[in-house]
Design a protein around this motif. Sequence first.
Motif, PDB file in Angstrom:
ATOM      1  N   THR A   1       0.371  -0.718   1.509  1.00  0.00           N
ATOM      2  CA  THR A   1      -0.732  -1.517   2.028  1.00  0.00           C
ATOM      3  C   THR A   1      -0.641  -2.931   1.453  1.00  0.00           C
ATOM      4  O   THR A   1       0.288  -3.251   0.702  1.00  0.00           O
ATOM      5  CB  THR A   1      -2.093  -0.902   1.657  1.00  0.00           C
ATOM      6  OG1 THR A   1      -2.347  -1.117   0.257  1.00  0.00           O
ATOM      7  CG2 THR A   1      -2.121   0.600   1.947  1.00  0.00           C
ATOM      8  N   SER A   2      -1.620  -3.762   1.784  1.00  0.00           N
ATOM      9  CA  SER A   2      -1.632  -5.130   1.260  1.00  0.00           C
ATOM     10  C   SER A   2      -1.771  -5.154  -0.261  1.00  0.00           C
ATOM     11  O   SER A   2      -1.485  -6.167  -0.904  1.00  0.00           O
ATOM     12  CB  SER A   2      -2.776  -5.918   1.901  1.00  0.00           C
ATOM     13  OG  SER A   2      -4.021  -5.306   1.614  1.00  0.00           O
ATOM     14  N   LYS A   3      -2.185  -4.025  -0.854  1.00  0.00           N
ATOM     15  CA  LYS A   3      -2.350  -3.937  -2.309  1.00  0.00           C
ATOM     16  C   LYS A   3      -1.153  -3.272  -2.985  1.00  0.00           C
ATOM     17  O   LYS A   3      -1.132  -3.127  -4.205  1.00  0.00           O
ATOM     18  CB  LYS A   3      -3.623  -3.174  -2.649  1.00  0.00           C
ATOM     19  CG  LYS A   3      -4.901  -3.856  -2.184  1.00  0.00           C
ATOM     20  CD  LYS A   3      -6.124  -3.039  -2.571  1.00  0.00           C
ATOM     21  CE  LYS A   3      -7.409  -3.716  -2.130  1.00  0.00           C
ATOM     22  NZ  LYS A   3      -8.617  -2.921  -2.480  1.00  0.00           N
ATOM     23  N   GLY A   4      -0.177  -2.822  -2.199  1.00  0.00           N
ATOM     24  CA  GLY A   4       0.975  -2.143  -2.768  1.00  0.00           C
ATOM     25  C   GLY A   4       1.046  -0.702  -2.313  1.00  0.00           C
ATOM     26  O   GLY A   4       0.505  -0.333  -1.263  1.00  0.00           O
ATOM     27  N   VAL A   5       1.719   0.148  -3.102  1.00  0.00           N
ATOM     28  CA  VAL A   5       1.904   1.562  -2.760  1.00  0.00           C
ATOM     29  C   VAL A   5       0.746   2.366  -3.331  1.00  0.00           C
ATOM     30  O   VAL A   5       0.466   2.293  -4.544  1.00  0.00           O
ATOM     31  CB  VAL A   5       3.246   2.095  -3.307  1.00  0.00           C
ATOM     32  CG1 VAL A   5       3.400   3.580  -2.982  1.00  0.00           C
ATOM     33  CG2 VAL A   5       4.399   1.294  -2.735  1.00  0.00           C
ATOM     34  N   GLU A   6       0.090   3.152  -2.479  1.00  0.00           N
ATOM     35  CA  GLU A   6      -1.057   3.928  -2.940  1.00  0.00           C
ATOM     36  C   GLU A   6      -1.338   5.094  -1.999  1.00  0.00           C
ATOM     37  O   GLU A   6      -0.944   5.088  -0.842  1.00  0.00           O
ATOM     38  CB  GLU A   6      -2.304   3.039  -3.052  1.00  0.00           C
ATOM     39  CG  GLU A   6      -2.647   2.299  -1.770  1.00  0.00           C
ATOM     40  CD  GLU A   6      -3.785   1.304  -1.954  1.00  0.00           C
ATOM     41  OE1 GLU A   6      -4.684   1.578  -2.767  1.00  0.00           O
ATOM     42  OE2 GLU A   6      -3.767   0.254  -1.278  1.00  0.00           O
ATOM     43  N   GLN A   7      -2.009   6.108  -2.533  1.00  0.00           N
ATOM     44  CA  GLN A   7      -2.528   7.190  -1.711  1.00  0.00           C
ATOM     45  C   GLN A   7      -3.918   6.805  -1.244  1.00  0.00           C
ATOM     46  O   GLN A   7      -4.688   6.181  -1.977  1.00  0.00           O
ATOM     47  CB  GLN A   7      -2.550   8.501  -2.497  1.00  0.00           C
ATOM     48  CG  GLN A   7      -1.158   9.063  -2.760  1.00  0.00           C
ATOM     49  CD  GLN A   7      -1.190  10.377  -3.527  1.00  0.00           C
ATOM     50  OE1 GLN A   7      -1.788  10.448  -4.590  1.00  0.00           O
ATOM     51  NE2 GLN A   7      -0.544  11.400  -2.985  1.00  0.00           N
ATOM     52  N   LEU A   8      -4.250   7.176  -0.019  1.00  0.00           N
ATOM     53  CA  LEU A   8      -5.480   6.704   0.606  1.00  0.00           C
ATOM     54  C   LEU A   8      -6.675   7.557   0.207  1.00  0.00           C
ATOM     55  O   LEU A   8      -6.572   8.771   0.058  1.00  0.00           O
ATOM     56  CB  LEU A   8      -5.319   6.719   2.127  1.00  0.00           C
ATOM     57  CG  LEU A   8      -4.082   5.988   2.675  1.00  0.00           C
ATOM     58  CD1 LEU A   8      -4.103   5.995   4.191  1.00  0.00           C
ATOM     59  CD2 LEU A   8      -3.993   4.564   2.131  1.00  0.00           C
ATOM     60  N   LEU A   9      -7.807   6.913   0.064  1.00  0.00           N
ATOM     61  CA  LEU A   9      -9.040   7.573  -0.341  1.00  0.00           C
ATOM     62  C   LEU A   9     -10.058   7.553   0.791  1.00  0.00           C
ATOM     63  O   LEU A   9     -10.140   6.577   1.549  1.00  0.00           O
ATOM     64  CB  LEU A   9      -9.635   6.901  -1.582  1.00  0.00           C
ATOM     65  CG  LEU A   9      -8.758   6.908  -2.841  1.00  0.00           C
ATOM     66  CD1 LEU A   9      -9.444   6.123  -3.957  1.00  0.00           C
ATOM     67  CD2 LEU A   9      -8.451   8.329  -3.285  1.00  0.00           C
ATOM     68  N   GLN A  10     -10.820   8.627   0.869  1.00  0.00           N
ATOM     69  CA  GLN A  10     -11.872   8.776   1.874  1.00  0.00           C
ATOM     70  C   GLN A  10     -12.842   7.590   1.862  1.00  0.00           C
ATOM     71  O   GLN A  10     -13.280   7.140   0.808  1.00  0.00           O
ATOM     72  CB  GLN A  10     -12.615  10.083   1.586  1.00  0.00           C
ATOM     73  CG  GLN A  10     -13.917  10.276   2.333  1.00  0.00           C
ATOM     74  CD  GLN A  10     -13.703  10.991   3.642  1.00  0.00           C
ATOM     75  OE1 GLN A  10     -12.655  10.909   4.228  1.00  0.00           O
ATOM     76  NE2 GLN A  10     -14.717  11.720   4.082  1.00  0.00           N
ATOM     77  N   PHE A  11     -13.120   7.048   3.062  1.00  0.00           N
ATOM     78  CA  PHE A  11     -14.094   5.981   3.295  1.00  0.00           C
ATOM     79  C   PHE A  11     -13.637   4.608   2.812  1.00  0.00           C
ATOM     80  O   PHE A  11     -14.384   3.631   2.949  1.00  0.00           O
ATOM     81  CB  PHE A  11     -15.454   6.303   2.650  1.00  0.00           C
ATOM     82  CG  PHE A  11     -16.050   7.603   3.126  1.00  0.00           C
ATOM     83  CD1 PHE A  11     -16.102   7.922   4.472  1.00  0.00           C
ATOM     84  CD2 PHE A  11     -16.547   8.519   2.206  1.00  0.00           C
ATOM     85  CE1 PHE A  11     -16.650   9.119   4.904  1.00  0.00           C
ATOM     86  CE2 PHE A  11     -17.096   9.719   2.627  1.00  0.00           C
ATOM     87  CZ  PHE A  11     -17.146  10.014   3.986  1.00  0.00           C
ATOM     88  N   ASN A  12     -12.440   4.511   2.264  1.00  0.00           N
ATOM     89  CA  ASN A  12     -11.942   3.205   1.826  1.00  0.00           C
ATOM     90  C   ASN A  12     -11.287   2.451   2.967  1.00  0.00           C
ATOM     91  O   ASN A  12     -10.781   3.045   3.920  1.00  0.00           O
ATOM     92  CB  ASN A  12     -10.944   3.360   0.678  1.00  0.00           C
ATOM     93  CG  ASN A  12     -11.636   3.598  -0.650  1.00  0.00           C
ATOM     94  OD1 ASN A  12     -12.793   4.006  -0.696  1.00  0.00           O
ATOM     95  ND2 ASN A  12     -10.919   3.352  -1.737  1.00  0.00           N
TER      96      ASN A  12
END
Length: 322
Positions: free
Chosen positions: A281-292
């Motif tokens: 994502t625009s913030k880097g590599v991450e796992q996605l969180l509900q409602f974010n």
Amino acid sequence: MILKQENLIKKIIRSIIIITAFIGMQRSALAQIQKVIVKVEFKSDNSYEFSYEKDVPGNYTLAIILKNLKNAYNPHFKEVISNNQGSLFSLTPIDSKKRITFSYNYSYIQGIINPKVNKEFTYLLPFQKGKEIKVHDVKNLANAILDKSLPENWKMYQFEGYYLDSIFASRKGVVINIIDNNTSDLEAYYSGKKNSITIEHLDGSFANYSGFQKNSILVKEGQTVYPSTFLGLVNQSNKDHLNSLIFSVYYLVNDEPNRKYRNSSFKYVKRTSYINPYFFTSKGVEQLLQFNNYIADFNKELILREFTRREKKQLKKNQIKI
């Protein structure tokens, strides 16, 4: 009025669960159609040559069971087949002066059982760079409304955003299934009756993209797609321009990997295992969180990660478009 809306939502979410929770079962049922044909040829030296033909894309796990076999050793064949045709194995007579006798049957299932998947692979969000989306966990939505328990590692996202239009591939793979016969309407915004694409990845995992406009899909079954390959258009929900895509990554699992198969029915393939992917994502590599909320992004390194040398050359010559 509120009660009617709640009943409609329950009906719609139930459709999602019925259609998506048993992807493995659907794939198994489809495998019963003659997509793979095994052929046996008798040779002049009293041996038998087994081969196959496959008219569908992607990997299939094929098992051949020999019964009442005499004058030859049983190969206990269960392998993955990838090409459209090929040789499987030969039966050679123990006593070359005598004939081999046997009967056989076979079955197959789409995909690789217990593949060595890369659970830390970084996927792209399947939208244009700069698009902002909100993440909903389909598991939480279904549990809250229906109070139903889902598979232990169920992970399925609903990506939602205003004015979403184009859907792109998140990872390189081969298109193995396309559904493009459902009309677009408001109920289809939530329901399981969605147009979809399933893509098989190099490590044996699958990605399912569900929520295309009818007749907007521009790829074909058997086609290799790459990160950022345009797949089609998002179904327009007419809900204040708020559109959504259902996305999941999964693979086939055998709960008893050391069990010897006794027949060719593949009944011991118990479940589909889901992956909680990492996304760039625009913030880097991450796992996605509900409602974010997240903003789609990519870089050249991620797009080229699974390219072969030949594909990189083809890309430079504009023979591959992404």
